[in-house]
Every structure is written in C-alpha cells, then in structure tokens.
Design a protein around this motif. Structure first.
Motif, PDB file in Angstrom:
ATOM      1  N   ASP A  77      -0.827   9.988  17.906  1.00 20.71           N
ATOM      2  CA  ASP A  77       0.247  10.488  17.043  1.00 20.71           C
ATOM      3  C   ASP A  77      -0.127  10.335  15.563  1.00 20.71           C
ATOM      4  N   MET A  78      -0.688   9.165  15.205  1.00 19.52           N
ATOM      5  CA  MET A  78      -1.094   8.939  13.816  1.00 19.52           C
ATOM      6  C   MET A  78      -2.227   9.882  13.423  1.00 19.52           C
ATOM      7  N   GLU A  79      -3.161  10.061  14.346  1.00 20.09           N
ATOM      8  CA  GLU A  79      -4.292  10.953  14.096  1.00 20.09           C
ATOM      9  C   GLU A  79      -3.811  12.394  13.889  1.00 20.09           C
ATOM     10  N   ALA A  80      -2.875  12.837  14.722  1.00 18.57           N
ATOM     11  CA  ALA A  80      -2.334  14.189  14.599  1.00 18.57           C
ATOM     12  C   ALA A  80      -1.542  14.348  13.303  1.00 18.57           C
ATOM     13  N   ALA A  81      -0.793  13.315  12.931  1.00 21.74           N
ATOM     14  CA  ALA A  81      -0.016  13.369  11.682  1.00 21.74           C
ATOM     15  C   ALA A  81      -0.947  13.481  10.480  1.00 21.74           C
ATOM     16  N   ALA A  82      -2.045  12.734  10.492  1.00 22.72           N
ATOM     17  CA  ALA A  82      -3.013  12.809   9.393  1.00 22.72           C
ATOM     18  C   ALA A  82      -3.704  14.170   9.385  1.00 22.72           C
ATOM     19  N   GLY A  86      -4.754  17.627   6.725  1.00 21.81           N
ATOM     20  CA  GLY A  86      -6.175  17.742   6.396  1.00 21.81           C
ATOM     21  C   GLY A  86      -6.885  16.423   6.216  1.00 21.81           C
ATOM     22  N   LEU A  87      -6.344  15.363   6.809  1.00 23.92           N
ATOM     23  CA  LEU A  87      -6.939  14.037   6.665  1.00 23.92           C
ATOM     24  C   LEU A  87      -7.601  13.607   7.958  1.00 23.92           C
ATOM     25  N   HIS A  88      -8.643  12.817   7.827  1.00 22.51           N
ATOM     26  CA  HIS A  88      -9.378  12.273   8.969  1.00 22.51           C
ATOM     27  C   HIS A  88      -8.958  10.820   9.174  1.00 22.51           C
ATOM     28  N   CYS A  89      -8.741  10.418  10.423  1.00 22.89           N
ATOM     29  CA  CYS A  89      -8.337   9.039  10.726  1.00 22.89           C
ATOM     30  C   CYS A  89      -9.532   8.209  11.172  1.00 22.89           C
ATOM     31  N   ASP A  90      -9.666   7.024  10.618  1.00 22.64           N
ATOM     32  CA  ASP A  90     -10.645   6.037  11.073  1.00 22.64           C
ATOM     33  C   ASP A  90      -9.877   4.851  11.619  1.00 22.64           C
ATOM     34  N   ARG A  91     -10.035   4.587  12.903  1.00 26.46           N
ATOM     35  CA  ARG A  91      -9.370   3.423  13.502  1.00 26.46           C
ATOM     36  C   ARG A  91     -10.328   2.242  13.431  1.00 26.46           C
ATOM     37  N   ASP A 172       6.570  13.707  14.738  1.00 24.14           N
ATOM     38  CA  ASP A 172       7.042  14.600  13.669  1.00 24.14           C
ATOM     39  C   ASP A 172       7.480  13.815  12.444  1.00 24.14           C
ATOM     40  N   ASP A 173       8.138  12.658  12.660  1.00 25.47           N
ATOM     41  CA  ASP A 173       8.564  11.826  11.534  1.00 25.47           C
ATOM     42  C   ASP A 173       7.351  11.309  10.754  1.00 25.47           C
ATOM     43  N   LEU A 174       6.340  10.883  11.501  1.00 22.34           N
ATOM     44  CA  LEU A 174       5.126  10.364  10.874  1.00 22.34           C
ATOM     45  C   LEU A 174       4.408  11.476  10.108  1.00 22.34           C
ATOM     46  N   THR A 175       4.358  12.665  10.684  1.00 27.50           N
ATOM     47  CA  THR A 175       3.714  13.798  10.019  1.00 27.50           C
ATOM     48  C   THR A 175       4.402  14.112   8.699  1.00 27.50           C
ATOM     49  N   SER A 176       5.726  14.196   8.698  1.00 27.79           N
ATOM     50  CA  SER A 176       6.442  14.523   7.463  1.00 27.79           C
ATOM     51  C   SER A 176       6.319  13.358   6.466  1.00 27.79           C
ATOM     52  N   LEU A 181       3.948  11.206   1.426  1.00 25.20           N
ATOM     53  CA  LEU A 181       3.147  10.160   0.807  1.00 25.20           C
ATOM     54  C   LEU A 181       1.928  10.750   0.112  1.00 25.20           C
ATOM     55  N   VAL A 182       1.231  11.649   0.793  1.00 30.11           N
ATOM     56  CA  VAL A 182       0.043  12.268   0.213  1.00 30.11           C
ATOM     57  C   VAL A 182       0.432  13.110  -1.009  1.00 30.11           C
ATOM     58  N   ALA A 183       1.616  13.722  -0.956  1.00 33.26           N
ATOM     59  CA  ALA A 183       2.078  14.518  -2.108  1.00 33.26           C
ATOM     60  C   ALA A 183       2.634  13.631  -3.219  1.00 33.26           C
ATOM     61  N   GLY A 184       2.756  12.334  -2.942  1.00 35.01           N
ATOM     62  CA  GLY A 184       3.253  11.391  -3.938  1.00 35.01           C
ATOM     63  C   GLY A 184       4.760  11.337  -4.041  1.00 35.01           C
ATOM     64  N   CYS A 185       5.438  11.735  -2.965  1.00 33.93           N
ATOM     65  CA  CYS A 185       6.915  11.797  -3.011  1.00 33.93           C
ATOM     66  C   CYS A 185       7.590  10.788  -2.097  1.00 33.93           C
ATOM     67  N   ALA A 186       6.824   9.967  -1.377  1.00 35.93           N
ATOM     68  CA  ALA A 186       7.459   9.088  -0.385  1.00 35.93           C
ATOM     69  C   ALA A 186       8.164   7.934  -1.045  1.00 35.93           C
TER      70      ALA A 186
END
Length: 186
Positions: A77-82, A86-91, A172-176, A181-186
């Motif tokens: 879920d975290m990977e899909a949200a990232a 356009g972000l890559h997840c490193d666990r 979906d909550d994590l994605t939004s 956060l990435v847009a600087g609005c969180a």
C-alpha cells in the motif's frame, strides 16, 4: 533521460564517464589525455558514479520506509501510494542502515512504521533525523505510522515526527496524504 542525468555533472566528471564507459578508454589512456594521475581519474569516476546515482534518485524521487514489522500488504500500500506520485520506495528494516541511507541519498519523505512492542527504533530514528541539522535531515518530512493509541502518537510528536498516521492506513488515504506532503500542503 541519460543525457539529462549526465548533463548535470561537472564537465570533468561527465567527460571521464563518457570516455571510460562509452568510448571504452582505459584509466591509463584517460590519465594521459587529461594530464592527470590515474588516482585522480579513478576518483573522478567514483565521484561521477555517486553524483549520477544521486541525480537519478533526485530525478525519480525516493521514499524511505523503515518498517521491519510491516506486513507485505501494508508495504505494498505504501509502495503504491508513493508510486502514484512518481516516487520510488526503499524498504529498510534496520534503524542504523536507514539513517546511513538517508544521509547518503536524502529522500523526499521518510515513513517510519514500527509497532511499539519491545522496540524504540521508530523514536530513535525520528530523533536522529530531526536533530541532524548538519546534513539538513531535519528538513525531510517524517511520517510515523503506528497504533491508534494516544501515548504512541504523543511519543511520535515528541520524537519530532511531522505527522502521525494511525494504523491501518487505507491505501487511498495514504496516497492522498503523500500527494499533499510532496506538494508541501500536508
């Protein structure tokens, strides 16, 4: 993409990379052509590889997830949200390895997902990151994910987390949330 990647390198590094990897020159040939010792040429190639890797990650964006106890579904879920942004997840499952990775290649976001039972790793990493002004790690957004109890949430805030999300986090909550956060609005 490769042109953009290498185009951002200093001239000497870009030239050394091109001649060594594309044109197939040896270290000795490069050293002779550039009138530099072989050790200098090797250092330039090492630095160029490191800079190219950093640029590639910056161009792509990276999220570091510390979560040794995350289920595969939670991580997916975290990977899909990232990925949706356009972000890559490193666990990374070890707090000290996570810190080294974050110092070497600063991500755009750090997510720490650790259950409180028997470990303070999440709080240690949060305090290390938020206290590291030297490497500007204190500016990287840090999200802690944990159980919904107020004690854990309070400890997360005290450790320096920028945000706390209660588990389980809906995809979906994590994605939004990551989008804001990435847009600087969180």
């Amino acid at each position: 993409w490769l042109r953009d990647l290498l185009g951002g390198l200093p001239h000497r590094h870009r030239e050394a990379m091109y001649r060594f990897y594309v044109a197939g020159w040896s270290i000795a040939e490069l050293a002779s052509a550039l009138a530099k010792p072989p050790g200098t040429v090797k250092r330039w190639l090492f630095e160029a590889r490191r800079m190219a890797l950093r640029r590639a990650i910056e161009m792509e964006g990276r999220v570091v997830v510390l979560g040794p106890d995350l289920s595969e579904a939670e991580y997916k879920d975290m990977e899909a949200a990232a990925a949706a942004h356009g972000l890559h997840c490193d666990r990374i499952d070890d707090v000290w390895a996570a810190r080294r990775s974050i110092v070497d290649l600063p991500p755009v976001l750090v997510i720490v997902a650790k259950r409180p039972a028997g470990s303070c790793d999440a709080f240690v990493l949060a305090a290390l990151l938020k206290g590291d002004v030297q490497h500007a790690l204190d500016r990287i957004p840090l999200v802690m994910v944990g159980p919904g109890d107020t004690d854990y949430a309070h400890a997360a805030w005290c450790a320096g987390a920028d945000c706390y999300l209660a588990r389980p986090c809906a995809g979906d909550d994590l994605t939004s949330f990551i989008g804001r956060l990435v847009a600087g609005c969180a």
